[in-house]
Motif scaffolding. Structure first.
Motif, PDB file in Angstrom:
ATOM      1  N   ARG A   2      -5.130  58.268  60.464  1.00 19.22           N
ATOM      2  CA  ARG A   2      -4.117  57.230  60.243  1.00 19.22           C
ATOM      3  C   ARG A   2      -3.044  57.792  59.313  1.00 19.22           C
ATOM      4  N   VAL A   3      -1.782  57.562  59.676  1.00 12.66           N
ATOM      5  CA  VAL A   3      -0.670  58.191  58.965  1.00 12.66           C
ATOM      6  C   VAL A   3       0.390  57.146  58.637  1.00 12.66           C
ATOM      7  N   LEU A   4       0.877  57.185  57.394  1.00 12.46           N
ATOM      8  CA  LEU A   4       1.973  56.341  56.939  1.00 12.46           C
ATOM      9  C   LEU A   4       3.067  57.217  56.325  1.00 12.46           C
ATOM     10  N   SER A   5       4.320  56.860  56.561  1.00 16.67           N
ATOM     11  CA  SER A   5       5.427  57.487  55.836  1.00 16.67           C
ATOM     12  C   SER A   5       6.546  56.473  55.699  1.00 16.67           C
ATOM     13  N   ASP A   6       7.393  56.688  54.708  1.00 20.74           N
ATOM     14  CA  ASP A   6       8.462  55.732  54.438  1.00 20.74           C
ATOM     15  C   ASP A   6       9.508  55.757  55.544  1.00 20.74           C
ATOM     16  N   HIS A   7       9.908  54.566  55.991  1.00 25.64           N
ATOM     17  CA  HIS A   7      10.820  54.462  57.134  1.00 25.64           C
ATOM     18  C   HIS A   7      12.197  55.029  56.823  1.00 25.64           C
ATOM     19  N   LEU A   8      12.802  54.611  55.727  1.00 21.21           N
ATOM     20  CA  LEU A   8      14.152  55.071  55.411  1.00 21.21           C
ATOM     21  C   LEU A   8      14.167  56.560  55.105  1.00 21.21           C
ATOM     22  N   ALA A   9      13.154  57.047  54.392  1.00 25.73           N
ATOM     23  CA  ALA A   9      13.092  58.479  54.104  1.00 25.73           C
ATOM     24  C   ALA A   9      12.994  59.287  55.396  1.00 25.73           C
ATOM     25  N   SER A  10      12.266  58.762  56.379  1.00 27.88           N
ATOM     26  CA  SER A  10      12.158  59.449  57.675  1.00 27.88           C
ATOM     27  C   SER A  10      13.509  59.504  58.374  1.00 27.88           C
ATOM     28  N   LEU A  11      14.267  58.402  58.290  1.00 29.39           N
ATOM     29  CA  LEU A  11      15.576  58.367  58.937  1.00 29.39           C
ATOM     30  C   LEU A  11      16.555  59.336  58.293  1.00 29.39           C
ATOM     31  N   MET A  12      16.367  59.594  56.994  1.00 29.67           N
ATOM     32  CA  MET A  12      17.338  60.392  56.246  1.00 29.67           C
ATOM     33  C   MET A  12      17.004  61.871  56.208  1.00 29.67           C
ATOM     34  N   ASN A  13      15.885  62.270  56.792  1.00 33.34           N
ATOM     35  CA  ASN A  13      15.490  63.675  56.761  1.00 33.34           C
ATOM     36  C   ASN A  13      15.395  64.246  58.166  1.00 33.34           C
ATOM     37  N   PRO A  14      15.795  65.506  58.350  1.00 37.04           N
ATOM     38  CA  PRO A  14      15.748  66.123  59.678  1.00 37.04           C
ATOM     39  C   PRO A  14      14.322  66.183  60.220  1.00 37.04           C
ATOM     40  N   GLY A  15      14.200  66.143  61.546  1.00 33.61           N
ATOM     41  CA  GLY A  15      12.915  66.347  62.202  1.00 33.61           C
ATOM     42  C   GLY A  15      12.114  65.087  62.466  1.00 33.61           C
ATOM     43  N   ARG A  16      12.718  63.905  62.336  1.00 35.52           N
ATOM     44  CA  ARG A  16      11.965  62.663  62.500  1.00 35.52           C
ATOM     45  C   ARG A  16      11.386  62.538  63.909  1.00 35.52           C
ATOM     46  N   LYS A  17      12.216  62.720  64.926  1.00 35.60           N
ATOM     47  CA  LYS A  17      11.750  62.529  66.300  1.00 35.60           C
ATOM     48  C   LYS A  17      10.639  63.515  66.650  1.00 35.60           C
ATOM     49  N   VAL A  53      -5.689  52.220  47.707  1.00 42.14           N
ATOM     50  CA  VAL A  53      -4.229  52.145  47.757  1.00 42.14           C
ATOM     51  C   VAL A  53      -3.745  52.309  49.196  1.00 42.14           C
ATOM     52  N   PHE A  54      -4.318  53.291  49.907  1.00 45.27           N
ATOM     53  CA  PHE A  54      -3.942  53.474  51.309  1.00 45.27           C
ATOM     54  C   PHE A  54      -4.292  52.235  52.125  1.00 45.27           C
ATOM     55  N   VAL A  55      -5.489  51.694  51.935  1.00 45.59           N
ATOM     56  CA  VAL A  55      -5.931  50.515  52.693  1.00 45.59           C
ATOM     57  C   VAL A  55      -4.969  49.350  52.466  1.00 45.59           C
ATOM     58  N   THR A  56      -4.503  49.188  51.231  1.00 44.09           N
ATOM     59  CA  THR A  56      -3.553  48.120  50.927  1.00 44.09           C
ATOM     60  C   THR A  56      -2.242  48.325  51.672  1.00 44.09           C
ATOM     61  N   ASP A  57      -1.724  49.546  51.670  1.00 46.29           N
ATOM     62  CA  ASP A  57      -0.462  49.812  52.353  1.00 46.29           C
ATOM     63  C   ASP A  57      -0.618  49.700  53.872  1.00 46.29           C
ATOM     64  N   TRP A  58      -1.756  50.123  54.389  1.00 48.48           N
ATOM     65  CA  TRP A  58      -2.011  49.989  55.827  1.00 48.48           C
ATOM     66  C   TRP A  58      -2.064  48.504  56.215  1.00 48.48           C
ATOM     67  N   PHE A  59      -2.724  47.705  55.427  1.00 44.35           N
ATOM     68  CA  PHE A  59      -2.812  46.259  55.657  1.00 44.35           C
ATOM     69  C   PHE A  59      -1.420  45.632  55.619  1.00 44.35           C
ATOM     70  N   SER A  60      -0.601  46.060  54.681  1.00 40.74           N
ATOM     71  CA  SER A  60       0.740  45.505  54.543  1.00 40.74           C
ATOM     72  C   SER A  60       1.607  45.810  55.759  1.00 40.74           C
ATOM     73  N   GLU A  61       1.411  46.978  56.367  1.00 42.99           N
ATOM     74  CA  GLU A  61       2.250  47.371  57.495  1.00 42.99           C
ATOM     75  C   GLU A  61       1.688  46.958  58.851  1.00 42.99           C
ATOM     76  N   THR A  62       0.384  46.745  58.945  1.00 42.16           N
ATOM     77  CA  THR A  62      -0.241  46.510  60.255  1.00 42.16           C
ATOM     78  C   THR A  62      -0.958  45.178  60.389  1.00 42.16           C
ATOM     79  N   ASP A  63      -1.207  44.483  59.270  1.00 38.70           N
ATOM     80  CA  ASP A  63      -2.044  43.275  59.234  1.00 38.70           C
ATOM     81  C   ASP A  63      -3.506  43.574  59.573  1.00 38.70           C
TER      82      ASP A  63
END
Length: 484
Positions: free
Chosen positions: A172-187, A274-284
């Motif tokens: 399971r992988v999480l990364s910040d959305h805006l940071a991904s948009l602002m850095n090369p190689g997102r796609k 901490v990861f479980v909390t962030d995963w819950f926040s993004e995925t329910d």
């Protein structure tokens, strides 16, 4: 049709109303400096200032997100009852119990003993170490980075993830959305994760058409990896090439210098929480928290550690309170490393007071900066620190010292993702680890000795002679630091 003679009076009335709103609403539950900065902005550039406040003036995530944090906190408290007794409490210095109690109240995670820790100061070496542990994974791998990019340097990490998925391991992988948009190689990065079969979600996505919206600069700045709940990594390093693959950085020869930490033992469960909390926040989807009994290894080389999450999903500035309390508890020495040093007033006063108490206080920062406004804002604090007796070491270019850690006396330290700036205190979701261990701090001192050897010490007599235009930009940038 509004009569031309009436329009100025309407604008004046609107200006007065906006001013009244700023006094009554903006000042509530904000630090005075922040409230004053916003009120002056709205008063002097009223309509533009008001729009800016509506876009970036709210420093907490939406209530639904904060409610999820509170819910998981309650679950953690229920399932970790008694963990705080599994530590070397009798060996703690006098001020540490209060710090631990503060952190537990704010972040719901206790300090627990029996942890092995290893500092990883080499950029490529830390990525290789994470990949090696992923190759040992049997059940799951949890990955969370502010910036996560597949490139020539991180390929070894992604290849290890692919092998784990092929073995049947849940990745399971999480990364910040805006940071991904602002850095090369997102796609390419998202395609790589999809092709291997990893489950990926963006953190704090900005998709208003899907109901995903919050203040755009509230970001998830955490960096952590957990393997099977047994081994974890955290620190300052993003998962990306040390130049961040940006042309301007490559042209300037900039390379980021980081510090990561490998942990094994009960504190890894806290990283995973901490990861479980962030995963819950993004995925329910609420992943299962490990509830098996904790058995603490009594070996003397193992340390007590407490994970401290912070950010706009909490009602308090958790890391700010910890950092200020630590500095006030120090009796001999304070050593701070922060790439972005724009201290909140209480932090600045604590540092100056520590130096005034006769403590040895040192600050490691970069000689150059990759963010102009922050770079100039932090320089505006140097004179006050130097006059107080703080030693400031400028890490030589072209490396950017991006490590984030500080220690007090000989046996208490914090390492993590948090800078000593307003953004990390109030706007970013961060993760820090409080550690009690004389041996660990000794190892940190060795790393700091390396910083010092590659730095030049800033002298007050030289600093006050810098050009007037530099002083102007430093002071001007400082004025924006309280707009949060």
């Amino acid at each position: 049709m509004i009569h031309p003679e009436v329009l100025p009076w309407l604008l004046l009335a609107g200006h007065i109303i906006l001013g009244a709103i700023s006094v009554a609403y903006i000042s509530a539950r904000r630090r005075p400096a922040t409230a004053i900065a916003w009120m002056l902005t709205i008063i002097f550039i009223p309509y533009v200032g008001f729009v800016a406040f509506m876009l970036v003036g709210f420093s907490r995530l939406p209530k639904a997100r904060r409610d999820k944090q509170k819910y998981v906190n309650e679950l953690i408290l229920e399932r970790t009852e008694g963990f705080d007794q599994l530590s070397h409490r009798d060996d703690w210095p006098q001020g540490l119990p209060g710090l631990v109690t503060l952190n537990s109240a704010l972040g719901a995670l206790p300090m627990v003993g029996g942890n092995g820790v290893e500092l990883l100061p080499d950029y490529h070496g830390s990525i290789a170490a994470m990949a090696a542990e992923i190759d040992r994974a049997q059940t799951y791998v949890h990955v969370e980075f502010y910036i996560l990019v597949h490139d020539d340097v991180t390929k070894v990490f992604f290849d290890a993830l692919a092998r784990a998925v092929a073995r049947g391991v849940s990745v399971r992988v999480l990364s910040d959305h805006l940071a991904s948009l602002m850095n090369p190689g997102r796609k390419e990065t998202l395609a790589k994760l999809a092709d291997m079969g990893a489950e990926y979600h963006a953190m704090l996505p900005l998709r208003p058409w899907k109901g995903h919206w919050q203040r755009i600069d509230l970001r998830n700045h955490r960096k952590l990896v957990v393997i099977d709940g047994a081994v974890g990594f955290t620190g300052s390093q993003n998962l990306v090439h040390e130049s961040y693959n940006k042309k301007k950085n490559i042209a300037r020869g900039l390379r980021w210098h980081e510090l990561m930490m490998r942990i094994h033992g009960p504190a890894v469960r806290e990283l995973d929480a901490v990861f479980v909390t962030d995963w819950f926040s993004e995925t329910d989807v609420l992943l299962e928290l490990d509830t098996s009994p904790v058995v603490v290894d009594p070996a003397q080389h193992l340390v007590d550690a407490q994970v401290v999450p912070s950010g706009p999903s909490f009602e308090n500035d958790n890391n700010l309170k910890l950092f200020v309390a630590m500095i006030h508890q120090a009796t001999e020495r304070v050593s701070i490393t922060s790439p972005y040093f724009v201290p909140e007033d209480s932090v600045l006063m604590a540092i100056i007071t520590a130096a005034g108490r006769g403590l040895s206080v040192e600050l490691f920062v970069s000689e150059i900066g990759d963010q102009a406004m922050v770079y100039h804002a932090q320089r505006s604090y140097y004179e006050a620190l130097l006059r107080a007796g703080v030693k400031i070491y400028l890490y030589k270019a072209p490396e950017v010292l991006h490590s984030k850690h500080f220690s007090i006396d000989s046996d208490v330290a914090v390492i993590g993702s948090s800078n000593m700036d307003v953004r990390s205190f109030s706007l970013n979701m961060e993760i820090s680890v409080l550690i009690h261990s004389e041996y660990f701090v000794q190892q940190l001192r060795v790393i700091e000795d390396g910083y010092r050897a590659n730095s030049r010490e800033l002298e007050l007599t030289d600093w006050v002679k810098r050009p007037a235009w530099e002083k102007f930009w430093d002071s001007a940038a400082r004025l924006t630091s309280n707009l949060q």
